[in-house]
Motif scaffolding. Sequence first.
Motif, PDB file in Angstrom:
ATOM      1  N   LEU A  48      21.863  87.513  77.093  1.00 62.00           N
ATOM      2  CA  LEU A  48      21.790  86.729  75.874  1.00 62.00           C
ATOM      3  C   LEU A  48      22.158  85.279  76.167  1.00 62.00           C
ATOM      4  O   LEU A  48      23.187  85.001  76.781  1.00 62.00           O
ATOM      5  N   ALA A  49      21.305  84.349  75.726  1.00 59.20           N
ATOM      6  CA  ALA A  49      21.568  82.919  75.947  1.00 59.20           C
ATOM      7  C   ALA A  49      22.642  82.448  74.969  1.00 59.20           C
ATOM      8  O   ALA A  49      22.449  82.508  73.752  1.00 59.20           O
ATOM      9  N   LEU A  50      23.774  82.005  75.494  1.00 58.53           N
ATOM     10  CA  LEU A  50      24.907  81.583  74.665  1.00 58.53           C
ATOM     11  C   LEU A  50      25.304  80.158  75.040  1.00 58.53           C
ATOM     12  O   LEU A  50      25.675  79.891  76.185  1.00 58.53           O
ATOM     13  N   GLU A  51      25.240  79.256  74.091  1.00 60.94           N
ATOM     14  CA  GLU A  51      25.647  77.864  74.306  1.00 60.94           C
ATOM     15  C   GLU A  51      27.033  77.679  73.681  1.00 60.94           C
ATOM     16  O   GLU A  51      27.167  77.399  72.498  1.00 60.94           O
ATOM     17  N   TRP A  52      28.051  77.862  74.510  1.00 59.54           N
ATOM     18  CA  TRP A  52      29.419  77.831  74.019  1.00 59.54           C
ATOM     19  C   TRP A  52      29.900  76.409  73.763  1.00 59.54           C
ATOM     20  O   TRP A  52      29.605  75.495  74.520  1.00 59.54           O
ATOM     21  N   LYS A  53      30.677  76.256  72.709  1.00 61.21           N
ATOM     22  CA  LYS A  53      31.341  74.993  72.397  1.00 61.21           C
ATOM     23  C   LYS A  53      32.844  75.221  72.532  1.00 61.21           C
ATOM     24  O   LYS A  53      33.419  76.061  71.844  1.00 61.21           O
ATOM     25  N   MET A  54      33.469  74.491  73.439  1.00 65.86           N
ATOM     26  CA  MET A  54      34.900  74.669  73.681  1.00 65.86           C
ATOM     27  C   MET A  54      35.721  74.098  72.533  1.00 65.86           C
ATOM     28  O   MET A  54      35.465  72.987  72.056  1.00 65.86           O
ATOM     29  N   GLU A 113      33.116  83.715  67.507  1.00 63.35           N
ATOM     30  CA  GLU A 113      34.352  83.084  67.977  1.00 63.35           C
ATOM     31  C   GLU A 113      34.922  83.936  69.104  1.00 63.35           C
ATOM     32  O   GLU A 113      35.114  85.139  68.945  1.00 63.35           O
ATOM     33  N   ALA A 114      35.149  83.328  70.254  1.00 59.61           N
ATOM     34  CA  ALA A 114      35.657  84.066  71.424  1.00 59.61           C
ATOM     35  C   ALA A 114      36.924  83.404  71.957  1.00 59.61           C
ATOM     36  O   ALA A 114      37.109  82.188  71.835  1.00 59.61           O
ATOM     37  N   TRP A 115      37.780  84.243  72.539  1.00 63.64           N
ATOM     38  CA  TRP A 115      38.995  83.762  73.194  1.00 63.64           C
ATOM     39  C   TRP A 115      38.977  84.270  74.641  1.00 63.64           C
ATOM     40  O   TRP A 115      38.879  85.471  74.873  1.00 63.64           O
ATOM     41  N   PHE A 116      39.036  83.351  75.595  1.00 64.08           N
ATOM     42  CA  PHE A 116      38.920  83.714  77.006  1.00 64.08           C
ATOM     43  C   PHE A 116      40.136  83.217  77.776  1.00 64.08           C
ATOM     44  O   PHE A 116      40.813  82.277  77.367  1.00 64.08           O
ATOM     45  N   THR A 117      40.405  83.883  78.913  1.00 60.83           N
ATOM     46  CA  THR A 117      41.534  83.479  79.744  1.00 60.83           C
ATOM     47  C   THR A 117      41.083  83.075  81.137  1.00 60.83           C
ATOM     48  O   THR A 117      40.523  83.895  81.883  1.00 60.83           O
ATOM     49  N   PRO A 118      41.321  81.827  81.528  1.00 53.80           N
ATOM     50  CA  PRO A 118      41.005  81.400  82.891  1.00 53.80           C
ATOM     51  C   PRO A 118      41.899  82.060  83.942  1.00 53.80           C
ATOM     52  O   PRO A 118      41.641  81.927  85.144  1.00 53.80           O
ATOM     53  N   GLN A 119      42.945  82.773  83.502  1.00 48.45           N
ATOM     54  CA  GLN A 119      43.808  83.480  84.449  1.00 48.45           C
ATOM     55  C   GLN A 119      43.059  84.625  85.139  1.00 48.45           C
ATOM     56  O   GLN A 119      43.489  85.093  86.192  1.00 48.45           O
ATOM     57  N   GLU A 121      27.524  91.919  74.539  1.00 45.23           N
ATOM     58  CA  GLU A 121      26.542  90.921  74.965  1.00 45.23           C
ATOM     59  C   GLU A 121      27.199  89.636  75.471  1.00 45.23           C
ATOM     60  O   GLU A 121      26.516  88.757  75.988  1.00 45.23           O
ATOM     61  N   TYR A 122      28.523  89.529  75.337  1.00 47.06           N
ATOM     62  CA  TYR A 122      29.181  88.238  75.510  1.00 47.06           C
ATOM     63  C   TYR A 122      29.558  87.962  76.961  1.00 47.06           C
ATOM     64  O   TYR A 122      30.059  88.829  77.668  1.00 47.06           O
TER      65      TYR A 122
END
Length: 279
Positions: free
Chosen positions: A130-136, A196-202, A211-212
């Motif tokens: 799925l094409a997702l254009e994320w906005k930080m 709305e997503a929450w991600f961890t760079p850890q 799909e995310y």
Amino acid sequence: MKSILYKLSFFTLIFLFSFNGFAQDFQGKAYYFSKSKMELGAWGARLSEAQKKQIQERLKNRLEKTYILNFNREESVFDEEEKLDAWSGATDSWGKNFSPGKSYKNIKDNALVQSQEFYGKKFLVKDKLLALEWKMGTESKQIGQYTCFKATTVVPTSELTWYNFSWGDLRRTEQKEEGSEDTKTNEPDIKLTQIEAWFTPQIPVGHGPGEYWGLPGLILEVSAGNTIMLCSKIIMNPEEKIKIEAPEKGKLTTKSEYQSIVQGKMREMRDNRGRRRSR
């Protein structure tokens, strides 16, 4: 412009710092809990609170689910933990027809391979991710022991629910096939879903549930439409080696082809029911 560049540099530094702390062949296992709100529409407005509660209990297996995401740097497999129906003691065979099957993602190759079962027939859906254009965003929060950052995007709802079925979608398809005047002069707006997503760079991988994908860190929480998915547990480098493989069994198809197959079958069932009633 400066603030955007600062954010990007900030995420890049965190990603690189975390990335260097992991072995090249690391693996992980993440557990997610999914909960959806029940939507009964105009029909539900006529029900009592007791009736609504009874329906919600009956549909609990469809509204509340648990999943496991196995992943390495480039690949992941996302699959549901099967539960027995709270009322009948059996698995939810009807709901399974319109639920996502075992899903394999390869972010390096932009490849999705997903197994689907529809009325006893197995399908193997191969398509692009799925094409997702994320906005930080600027917000951060703690999920368990991980610091997470917010990201948002918008996608057509149909791209999130391609494995599902809607009588409304079937009606619109039939109107287009018949060349209805309504569809010629008044094309319906494309329904969109805010994510709305929450991600961890850890945990420096571009994976996530369902799909995310595509963020600089593992996605631990996602809210989309009436559904929220939250990671409840993560095991890094489990003692038992994880096999991350794409499903192989089923009739080969794409997302759009699979939708056509499902719509065709449901149309056939509707028409057969209508003929039986008219006898």
